[in-house]
Design a protein around this motif. Structure first.
Motif, short mmCIF file in Angstrom:
data_model
loop_
_atom_site.label_atom_id
_atom_site.label_comp_id
_atom_site.label_asym_id
_atom_site.label_seq_id
_atom_site.Cartn_x
_atom_site.Cartn_y
_atom_site.Cartn_z
N MET A 36 -16.36 -76.53 -2.50
CA MET A 36 -17.38 -75.51 -2.60
C MET A 36 -18.05 -75.63 -3.97
SD MET A 36 -17.05 -71.47 -1.72
CE MET A 36 -16.38 -71.90 -0.12
N SER A 37 -19.35 -75.44 -4.01
CA SER A 37 -20.09 -75.61 -5.25
C SER A 37 -19.88 -74.43 -6.20
CB SER A 37 -21.58 -75.79 -4.96
OG SER A 37 -22.13 -74.57 -4.52
N ASN A 38 -20.12 -74.70 -7.46
CA ASN A 38 -19.97 -73.68 -8.50
C ASN A 38 -20.85 -72.45 -8.22
OD1 ASN A 38 -19.14 -72.45 -10.83
ND2 ASN A 38 -19.80 -74.08 -12.19
N PRO A 39 -22.12 -72.61 -7.83
CA PRO A 39 -22.93 -71.42 -7.52
C PRO A 39 -22.36 -70.60 -6.35
CG PRO A 39 -24.35 -73.32 -7.85
CD PRO A 39 -22.95 -73.83 -7.82
N ASP A 40 -21.78 -71.28 -5.36
CA ASP A 40 -21.18 -70.55 -4.24
C ASP A 40 -19.96 -69.74 -4.69
OD1 ASP A 40 -23.06 -71.49 -2.45
OD2 ASP A 40 -21.81 -73.19 -1.81
N LEU A 41 -19.13 -70.35 -5.54
CA LEU A 41 -17.96 -69.63 -6.07
C LEU A 41 -18.41 -68.42 -6.88
CD1 LEU A 41 -15.69 -72.57 -7.30
CD2 LEU A 41 -15.40 -71.18 -5.24
N LEU A 42 -19.42 -68.63 -7.69
CA LEU A 42 -19.93 -67.54 -8.52
C LEU A 42 -20.50 -66.41 -7.67
CD1 LEU A 42 -20.35 -66.61 -11.42
CD2 LEU A 42 -22.56 -67.77 -11.40
N LYS A 43 -21.20 -66.76 -6.60
CA LYS A 43 -21.76 -65.74 -5.71
C LYS A 43 -20.65 -64.94 -5.03
CE LYS A 43 -25.28 -66.96 -3.29
NZ LYS A 43 -26.13 -67.58 -2.24
N MET A 44 -19.60 -65.63 -4.57
CA MET A 44 -18.48 -64.91 -3.93
C MET A 44 -17.76 -64.03 -4.93
SD MET A 44 -16.85 -67.38 -1.02
CE MET A 44 -16.33 -68.66 -2.12
N ALA A 45 -17.57 -64.53 -6.15
CA ALA A 45 -16.92 -63.73 -7.19
C ALA A 45 -17.75 -62.48 -7.49
CB ALA A 45 -16.72 -64.55 -8.46
N ARG A 46 -19.07 -62.64 -7.51
CA ARG A 46 -19.95 -61.50 -7.77
C ARG A 46 -19.84 -60.46 -6.67
NH1 ARG A 46 -24.92 -63.96 -8.16
NH2 ARG A 46 -24.16 -64.95 -10.04
N TRP A 47 -19.81 -60.90 -5.41
CA TRP A 47 -19.65 -59.96 -4.29
C TRP A 47 -18.33 -59.22 -4.39
CZ3 TRP A 47 -22.94 -57.92 -1.01
CH2 TRP A 47 -24.14 -58.58 -0.76
N CYS A 48 -17.27 -59.94 -4.75
CA CYS A 48 -15.96 -59.31 -4.90
C CYS A 48 -15.98 -58.29 -6.04
CB CYS A 48 -14.88 -60.36 -5.15
SG CYS A 48 -14.50 -61.39 -3.71
N ARG A 49 -16.63 -58.63 -7.15
CA ARG A 49 -16.76 -57.69 -8.26
C ARG A 49 -17.50 -56.43 -7.82
NH1 ARG A 49 -15.83 -58.20 -13.59
NH2 ARG A 49 -15.00 -60.21 -14.22
N TRP A 50 -18.59 -56.61 -7.09
CA TRP A 50 -19.36 -55.46 -6.65
C TRP A 50 -18.53 -54.55 -5.76
CZ3 TRP A 50 -24.34 -58.57 -5.06
CH2 TRP A 50 -25.02 -58.95 -6.22
N MET A 51 -17.76 -55.15 -4.85
CA MET A 51 -16.95 -54.33 -3.94
C MET A 51 -15.81 -53.64 -4.69
SD MET A 51 -16.71 -53.01 -1.03
CE MET A 51 -18.16 -53.83 -0.44
N LEU A 52 -15.15 -54.33 -5.60
CA LEU A 52 -14.08 -53.71 -6.39
C LEU A 52 -14.66 -52.59 -7.25
CD1 LEU A 52 -11.06 -53.73 -7.11
CD2 LEU A 52 -11.64 -55.33 -8.98
N ALA A 53 -15.81 -52.82 -7.85
CA ALA A 53 -16.46 -51.78 -8.65
C ALA A 53 -16.79 -50.57 -7.78
CB ALA A 53 -17.72 -52.33 -9.31
N PHE A 54 -17.28 -50.83 -6.57
CA PHE A 54 -17.59 -49.73 -5.65
C PHE A 54 -16.35 -48.90 -5.38
CE2 PHE A 54 -17.41 -48.23 -1.25
CZ PHE A 54 -18.44 -47.29 -1.28
N VAL A 55 -15.21 -49.54 -5.15
CA VAL A 55 -13.96 -48.83 -4.87
C VAL A 55 -13.64 -47.88 -6.02
CG1 VAL A 55 -11.45 -49.09 -4.60
CG2 VAL A 55 -13.01 -50.57 -3.30
N PHE A 56 -13.70 -48.39 -7.25
CA PHE A 56 -13.34 -47.56 -8.40
C PHE A 56 -14.37 -46.46 -8.65
CE2 PHE A 56 -10.22 -50.80 -9.23
CZ PHE A 56 -9.17 -50.06 -9.74
N ILE A 57 -15.64 -46.80 -8.56
CA ILE A 57 -16.67 -45.78 -8.79
C ILE A 57 -16.61 -44.70 -7.72
CG2 ILE A 57 -19.17 -45.39 -8.86
CD1 ILE A 57 -19.35 -48.25 -10.18
N TYR A 58 -16.47 -45.10 -6.47
CA TYR A 58 -16.39 -44.13 -5.38
C TYR A 58 -15.18 -43.21 -5.53
CZ TYR A 58 -16.25 -42.11 -0.72
OH TYR A 58 -16.23 -41.23 0.33
N HIS A 59 -14.00 -43.82 -5.77
CA HIS A 59 -12.78 -43.01 -5.87
C HIS A 59 -12.75 -42.17 -7.14
CE1 HIS A 59 -10.44 -44.03 -2.30
NE2 HIS A 59 -11.09 -45.17 -2.35
N GLY A 60 -13.51 -42.57 -8.14
CA GLY A 60 -13.62 -41.73 -9.33
C GLY A 60 -14.58 -40.56 -9.12
N LEU A 61 -15.69 -40.85 -8.46
CA LEU A 61 -16.71 -39.81 -8.26
C LEU A 61 -16.37 -38.82 -7.15
CD1 LEU A 61 -20.16 -41.63 -8.52
CD2 LEU A 61 -19.28 -39.81 -9.98
#
Length: 131
Positions: free
Chosen positions: A1-26
């Motif tokens: 898998m190419s570096n840009p693809d890995l970075l894109k997947m990592a970004r999606w995972c970050r967004w979802m993990l951030a959503f979990v924490f922001i949602y459960h905090g708010l």
């Protein structure tokens, strides 16, 4: 898998993990305080006001979510999130184990969030080593 693809997947995972924490905090801590959250805090026997502790935890979760979302401090906040999730799951198991068998329980919310932490760490490491 190419570096840009890995970075894109990592970004999606970050967004979802951030959503979990922001949602459960708010939502269950700041905007609509959950009676279950209050019961867990009171059951812990800290001798502190449950509403205050819940609000402080909510603020901390939102801040952690924002730090994860924007990638500040690299992967360390993700590691801190994983350790916090494990600690909180162990705390629930010790203090209010009955919550572990209900619908949408801490097990079913914590394990996917832990998987996101692992994926972020692995994918971002892959981006740094992929040529």
């Amino acid at each position: 898998m190419s570096n840009p693809d890995l970075l894109k997947m990592a970004r999606w995972c970050r967004w979802m993990l951030a959503f979990v924490f922001i949602y459960h905090g708010l939502i269950p801590k700041l905007l609509f305080p959950s009676p279950v959250e209050m019961q867990m805090i009171e059951a812990a026997g800290l001798g502190l006001d449950a509403q205050v502790i819940s609000s402080l935890a909510g603020v901390a979760e939102v801040l952690l979510g924002l730090v994860i979302l924007f990638g500040w401090f690299g992967r360390w906040p993700v590691v801190a999130a994983a350790l916090g999730l494990l600690g909180l799951l162990a705390g629930v198991a010790r203090v209010t184990p009955a919550l572990l068998v209900g619908a949408f329980n801490p097990v079913t919310t914590t394990l996917p969030a832990l998987l996101l932490c692992v994926l972020i760490i692995r994918l971002e490491a892959g981006c740094n080593t992929a040529a």
